[in-house]
Design a protein around this motif. Structure first.
Motif, mmCIF file in Angstrom:
data_model
loop_
_atom_site.group_PDB
_atom_site.id
_atom_site.type_symbol
_atom_site.label_atom_id
_atom_site.label_comp_id
_atom_site.label_asym_id
_atom_site.label_seq_id
_atom_site.Cartn_x
_atom_site.Cartn_y
_atom_site.Cartn_z
ATOM 1 N N GLU A 206 0.865 -1.170 0.000
ATOM 2 C CA GLU A 206 0.000 0.000 0.000
ATOM 3 C C GLU A 206 0.904 1.222 0.000
ATOM 4 O O GLU A 206 1.725 1.404 0.904
ATOM 5 C CB GLU A 206 -0.884 -0.007 1.245
ATOM 6 N N THR B 144 0.837 3.803 3.179
ATOM 7 C CA THR B 144 1.214 3.398 4.522
ATOM 8 C C THR B 144 2.465 2.529 4.562
ATOM 9 O O THR B 144 3.077 2.391 5.621
ATOM 10 C CB THR B 144 0.082 2.599 5.187
ATOM 11 N N GLY B 145 2.846 1.956 3.440
ATOM 12 C CA GLY B 145 4.005 1.093 3.451
ATOM 13 C C GLY B 145 3.693 -0.313 3.909
ATOM 14 O O GLY B 145 4.573 -1.057 4.327
ATOM 15 N N ARG B 146 2.439 -0.676 3.872
ATOM 16 C CA ARG B 146 2.003 -1.988 4.318
ATOM 17 C C ARG B 146 2.094 -2.976 3.164
ATOM 18 O O ARG B 146 1.642 -2.691 2.053
ATOM 19 C CB ARG B 146 0.548 -1.870 4.790
#
Lengths: 828, 433
Positions: free
Chosen positions: A519, A522-524
């Motif tokens: 993502e 968010t860096g997810r």
């Protein structure tokens, strides 16, 4: 003078001879001309010869006048000054020139009256004035003669006789019949002094006189102490004649009427009566005149050429061409001199023309004048202007107090801030003489003499002006400046990143054999696909209606439809779209270069929908803008290095039968059916519709590593392993528009932003550089490239690899870079 | 008072914007060595507050909170002690104190507090959790198939309640729970978004809620619980949905209104609690928009240069606060028509601002959570942050923040939901009043 007269005579003769000519037919005038030519020529020559001889004998004054006349004569026929000048200059031609001019004048004169010609000629030139001056000279000499008259009438008569004699001698020439041949002129002799005839009889030898003293010209005082005064021819002493005393002398002088014209001859020891000639000499000397009575200082000038200007030239021959063109010979000689001067063989005004040094000169002549600045001249430092406290009556606040005076006195001379103390006087009258004047002058002189003064030539170049005028990066915002999000999870080098067209999902492929989807905001990590081989390239399909991710992995190229990231409808549609080709797989014959295969069940459950097996490892996968075609690069697979796959039909084409060089990168043009192939050194642009090569771009780099095309399609950047980034303007040239070399290490990836005027490059040094790259719609304006940001040490260097891939966010000015340190970073 | 007379004196003039604490604006001689506490005592003395009634005050000079003695402050700024110093005093907010931490299985991406005390949290493990103050997980609601990005309370009594949750699976689920029998049930599912639901907001009257999604739309829904599913627009979609979700008998709800003006994902929606039809939204197209949901009109648009990640509206201040893809919190005045005019900015964070929350009681206090793992409390009268709370260490992101009453709730990448006690004395005064 007689020569001039003779000349006049010849000139007068020529027209007379030619008088009948006009009555003849015109054509017959030619022979007459030739005759005339032959006739006068020797005359002139003769006269010239004579003049040369004369010149040697006569005074320089006369020579000059001769020269003038010569010029005048040459002048006669040429009205324009140019030819005149030329003739003066042209030494070689002078020799034969008078001949022709004479000829021409004689020919031309034929038709005209003699008198007219004369008058015209005189009007042409300044001969009149010359004649006048001659007359004046004559007058002057007459005056001089008159003065002589006072002294001696006899002599005067003699002179006149002589003159007349001369005259009568020459007279025959003057009064010569005009019909007489001119050749006789040769017999003319220059004026000679006529000495009295010597009759060579016995008694004519004066040496036979007796009692001749033979001592010669020695001072007679040598014999003062002797009784003799010399020796005769026989060696016998000549005895001193008896000398009478002064009274006798006086008496004898009273008696002798010739005493006053006799002189004492020391050699003979007696008085001798002076002859008339000797007396004349004495008289002349007394009068300050030339002792030689027969010498005429004011000789008549003799015309070398005639002073009369002929209106008609003697020759009808046309002016030779050489009169009108500059002389080559002379030019040659001048060039010789010029060359010599240039080479330094001749130093003008050095050897012969040294001006004699004036014996005395005014030492202080130009003392007050400002001297011209020498190259090495350095102006003396100016003395400071006096200030208030140097006044004889300074304001009270400048006057030192007692303490200050003491302090000043105690101080060392060198330490004193001022070398004086302000002092107050009631009036200027009371000011004493300045005691330190001499000393200060001396110090000043010492200063000027000893102070080392160096002229420092400082280069006044404003460094700002050398820098190209670029807008400030602040005005070019937005561009990424700081780390915003990190995507952590990969366990190997992250070779490739790609952001999906919505800008929400980031796909990355690495050497940990996984493809991950993140993502963006968010860096997810949202999905991980574990594959069997190293992932070299990932690329999202550009079509927003089909969510598909192409992955290059070992010998295979896979297509992934990620689940859960997109709406079920979109996922469903994408899956159908991707798999639709399997239906007509049987229809087309299988391409051996690439086979489309169904994934295994486990792979299918992961999300992999299609595998394309190829012969060599695939290094790059890139999409066509419409999302149906995509291309793969397998550099090792010689001719089939580049393959273009069609997603809907599951077909593979081999666009190039033969590829030139090892293919590094390929790209589809963003809006035209063009295809770019980057080999090691060149980028080739192909037209896919016409199937032809459009352009070859010469990069000038050694090994291209990456390539990207501006979204407008007219510009292209490449990065190279030799640290260079080249910007090509496709409309401009096949050479790079700009080559930027800012990276310390090999450039791994370059990328244009889709919307913002930005591009970026990343390199093995772990840094990412961001540039503002504005492309204008105006074709005349070149793209503006401004480096705006260097992100240093974005990725740690691991085994000499740093940042491996850069990618721009499709909608935001965010930069995503992946590196060998297993991380992906987003900068905003 | 003898001690007050010692040392150098400074003439100060006290001013305040809080009427109830106003004192005459005559200059007062004060010792320069006084700090916040001493000055606070002076104010209390003038106000004749004694004992219980004493209030702590904070002091602002030129927009900065006084954290040293007056003398040191003046020395620092190179100001003369001769001049009269104008000091604004505000009732002090005590430093928030961390209460407890709530362990999750995954990142906490959404939190909300109900005024009655229930804490909701949405997580990346697709679950919504209900917590009480004792850090006990009361219930876990699992129905989403994607990370939960937004939670929104609807109603809450002591033992029962309803709430909404939006997730990346593009759905909004309405839940009902009862703690009595420890049961919960899915009321309905709001279907219509084609992108992740990023934000949900309930309006003042509680009959409408709006949702913002990454599909660039805002959809407004009714909170009424439908008996049967609304008819879906697309037959094909329903067929597919029937296939995918044939397992349950969910009641589906269609949106009342779809607002489409944003050109990028909508990341934040918030209703104006004082006007039931006014909705504010912010998105990736760098715009902050105001909508009238009754007339479906985009009333105004204000633009900045950065992606809007979070919005909050304060009824007390009448201002909008926004968090962006840069470390700056921006304040907007919705009453000003001028577009793209930021009223105020607060910089201090090191990362993107993921969430902002106004103080429920003060018109001046504001909190923001950032990707640098910090939560900062701002007083809009001051330039710098009032307090900085550490949500997560080691650059773990703070993703969600809510502030209700004296509780500040935050969630983040460290799988924790943290509670901070915010002791503002104001609520006690309001309650006493």
């Amino acid at each position: 003078m007689p020569a001039a007269k003779a000349k006049l005579a010849t000139k007068a003769a020529a027209p007379k001879k030619a008088v009948p000519a006009p009555k003849k037919n015109v054509p017959s005038s030619k022979p007459a001309v030739s005759k005339a030519k032959s006739a006068p020529a020797p005359v002139v020559k003769a006269s010239k010869k004579r003049s040369v001889q004369q010149a040697a004998a006569e005074e320089s004054e006369e020579e000059e006048s001769d020269g003038e006349f010569g010029d005048v004569a040459i002048d006669m026929n040429s009205d324009d000054e140019e030819s005149d000048a030329e003739e003066e200059e042209d030494d070689d031609e002078v020799e034969d020139f008078p001949e022709e001019s004479q000829d021409m004048s004689s020919a031309d004169v034929e038709d005209d009256d003699e008198e007219e010609a004369d008058s015209d000629a005189s009007s042409y030139m300044d001969g009149d004035s010359l004649v006048d001056s001659q007359e004046e000279n004559n007058d002057f000499s007459d005056d001089a003669d008159e003065e002589n008259d006072d002294n001696d009438d006899d002599e005067e008569e003699e002179d006149e006789d002589n003159f007349e004699n001369e005259y009568t001698q020459i007279d025959p020439n003057f009064g010569r019949n005009l019909d007489q041949p001119v050749e006789e002129e040769d017999e003319y002799q220059p004026i000679k002094r006529v000495y009295p005839e010597i009759d060579p009889v016995y008694d004519s030898d004066s040496s036979t006189e007796e009692n001749e003293n033979t001592v010669g010209n020695v001072p007679m005082e040598w014999y003062d102490d002797f009784p003799h005064i010399g020796y005769d021819v026989n060696g016998k002493k000549v005895m001193r004649p008896a000398t009478s005393d002064e009274l006798d002398k006086f008496l004898s002088t009273m008696d002798d009427p010739d005493t006053w014209i006799s002189g004492h001859n020391a050699q003979e020891g007696k008085d001798v009566k002076l002859s008339a000639e000797e007396l004349d000499i004495i008289r002349r000397l007394e009068g300050g005149r030339i002792p030689d009575a027969e010498y005429n200082p004011y000789e008549d000038s003799v015309d070398f050429f005639t002073s009369k200007t002929e209106i008609m030239p003697l020759s009808a021959a046309p002016e030779p061409k050489r009169r009108f063109i500059p002389s080559k010979h002379e030019a040659k000689r001048i060039m010789k001199i010029v060359r010599a001067i240039r080479e330094g063989r001749i130093v003008p005004r050095k050897s012969g023309h040294v001006l004699p040094k004036p014996k005395y000169y005014n030492l202080w002549n130009d003392d007050d004048k400002p001297r011209e600045d020498h190259v090495m001249h350095i102006a003396a430092p100016k003395m400071k202007l006096p200030t208030h406290d140097e006044s004889y009556n300074p304001p009270a606040e400048y006057l030192p107090t007692e303490e200050e005076i003491n302090e000043w006195n105690e101080m060392d001379k060198e330490d004193r801030p001022k070398n004086y103390l302000p002092q107050k006087y009631d009036s200027l009258r009371n000011v004493p003489a300045y005691g330190r004047f001499i000393q200060e002058r001396f110090e000043r002189c010492l200063d000027l003499y000893l102070a080392p003064r160096v002229r420092k030539n400082r280069l006044n170049i404003d460094p700002e002006s050398l820098i190209p005028k670029l807008p400030s990066p602040r005005d070019l915002q937005p561009f990424p400046t700081r780390l915003a999000v990190e995507y952590l999870g990969h366990e190997g080098r992250v070779r490739s990143v790609s952001v999906d067209p919505t800008g929400l999902w980031l796909a990355s492929g690495g050497e940990d054999k996984t493809v991950r989807v993140w993502e963006v905001a968010t860096g997810r990590c949202m999905a991980t696909y574990r594959l069997e081989e190293l992932v070299t390239s990932v690329a999202w399909g550009p079509n927003k209606d089909v969510a598909v991710l192409a992955v290059a992995c070992g010998y295979k190229c896979g297509l992934i439809v990620p689940e859960k990231l997109f709406s079920p409808e979109l996922t469903q549609h994408s899956e159908e779209y991707v798999k639709a080709g399997f239906a007509n797989a049987g229809d087309s014959e299988a391409n051996p270069k690439a086979t489309w295969k169904q994934p295994t069940a486990s792979e299918h459950s992961q999300g992999i929908r299609v595998w394309i097996h190829m012969q060599k490892p695939v290094k790059q996968v890139t999409w066509h803008r419409k999302g149906d075609y995509f291309s793969t690069v397998a550099p090792d697979a010689n001719n089939s290095a580049v393959l273009i796959h069609q997603l809907t039909k599951h077909q593979t084409q081999q666009p190039f039968k033969k590829t030139k060089g090892a293919v590094q990168r390929v790209m589809f043009h963003p809006n035209k059916p063009m295809f770019f192939v980057a080999t090691q050194r060149y980028v080739r642009q192909y037209n896919l519709q016409r199937q032809e090569l459009v352009k070859t771009l010469m990069s000038g780099v050694k090994w291209i590593s990456s390539m990207d095309i501006h979204p407008a399609g007219d510009n292209l950047i490449i990065g190279s392993y030799d640290k260079r980034l080249c910007w090509f303007d496709l409309d401009l040239s096949s050479k790079p528009y700009k080559t930027l070399r800012y990276h310390q290490q090999a450039i791994r990836s370059v990328a244009y932003h889709k919307r913002y005027p930005l591009f970026a490059s990343c390199a093995d040094d772990g840094s990412v550089q961001i540039f503002h790259g504005m492309v204008y719609n105006d074709l005349l304006q070149n793209p503006l490239i401004v480096p705006v940001k260097i992100l240093k040490n974005v990725h740690e260097r691991v085994e000499s690899l740093g940042a491996l891939c850069v990618e721009w966010h499709p909608t935001q000015p965010w930069l995503i870079s992946s590196g060998a340190d297993h991380t992906i970073k987003l900068f905003s | 008072m003898d001690s007050l007379a010692d040392g150098p004196q400074v003439q100060v003039r006290f001013v305040t914007q809080q009427r109830q604490y106003a004192i005459p604006e005559t200059p007062i001689q004060t010792p320069a060595r006084l700090k916040r506490y001493g000055l606070s005592q002076i104010i209390n003395l003038i106000l004749q507050n004694e004992g219980e009634k004493q209030r702590p005050f904070d002091f602002l000079i030129d927009g900065e909170f006084l954290r040293t003695s007056l003398q040191e402050y003046l020395d620092d700024k190179g100001l003369s002690t001769e001049n009269i110093v104008t000091i604004e005093y505000v009732e002090s907010m005590l430093p928030p104190t961390p209460l407890s931490s709530y362990e999750h299985d995954d990142w906490v991406s959404a939190v909300q507090i109900h005024a009655q005390g229930g804490f909701l949290s949405g997580s990346y493990d697709n679950h919504v959790r209900l917590w009480n103050k004792q850090a006990e997980c009361l219930q876990v609601f699992s129905g989403h198939t994607g990370p939960v990005k937004a939670v929104q309370w609807l109603t809450s009594e002591d033992e029962t309640g309803t709430f909404l949750s939006g997730a990346m699976d593009q759905s909004i689920l309405a839940w009902e729970y009862s703690l009595l029998d420890n049961q919960h049930s899915l009321l309905y599912e709001c279907k219509g978004h084609t992108g992740a639901v990023e934000s949900i907001s309930l309006n003042a009257t509680g009959d409408r809620f709006a949702s913002g999604s990454t599909d660039a739309t805002i959809k407004v829904w009714s909170t009424k619980v439908p008996k049967v599913s609304d008819p879906m627009e697309d037959a094909g979609k329903s067929r597919k949905r029937a296939k995918t979700s044939a397992k349950d008998d969910r009641v589906y709800k269609a949106p009342l209104v779809t607002l489409t003006a944003h050109t990028g994902p909508v990341s934040a929606v918030v209703f104006n609690p004082t006007a039931k039809d006014t909705l504010y939204s912010g998105g990736w197209d760098h715009s902050v928009r105001m909508w009238d949901i009754e007339s479906h009109v985009n009333v105004w648009t204000k633009n900045c240069e950065k992606v809007v990640h979070a919005l909050d509206y304060s009824a007390h201040a009448g201002l909008l606060a926004s968090g962006h893809s840069d470390p700056v919190v921006r304040l907007w005045d919705p009453r000003v028509d001028d577009s793209s005019v930021v009223k105020q900015t607060f910089s201090g964070h090191q990362g993107w601002v993921s969430s902002v929350a106004w103080s429920p009681e003060s018109a001046y206090l504001l909190a923001s959570a950032s990707y640098d793992g910090l939560i900062k409390v701002w007083d809009i009268r001051a330039k710098g942050a009032l307090y900085t709370l550490v949500h997560a260490k080691g650059s773990k992101k703070a993703l969600a923040l809510d502030w209700e009453r004296d509780i500040m709730l935050s969630g983040g990448e460290d799988n924790q939901m943290k509670i901070h006690q915010v002791k503002s004395n104001m609520d006690s005064t309001t309650s006493s009043n």
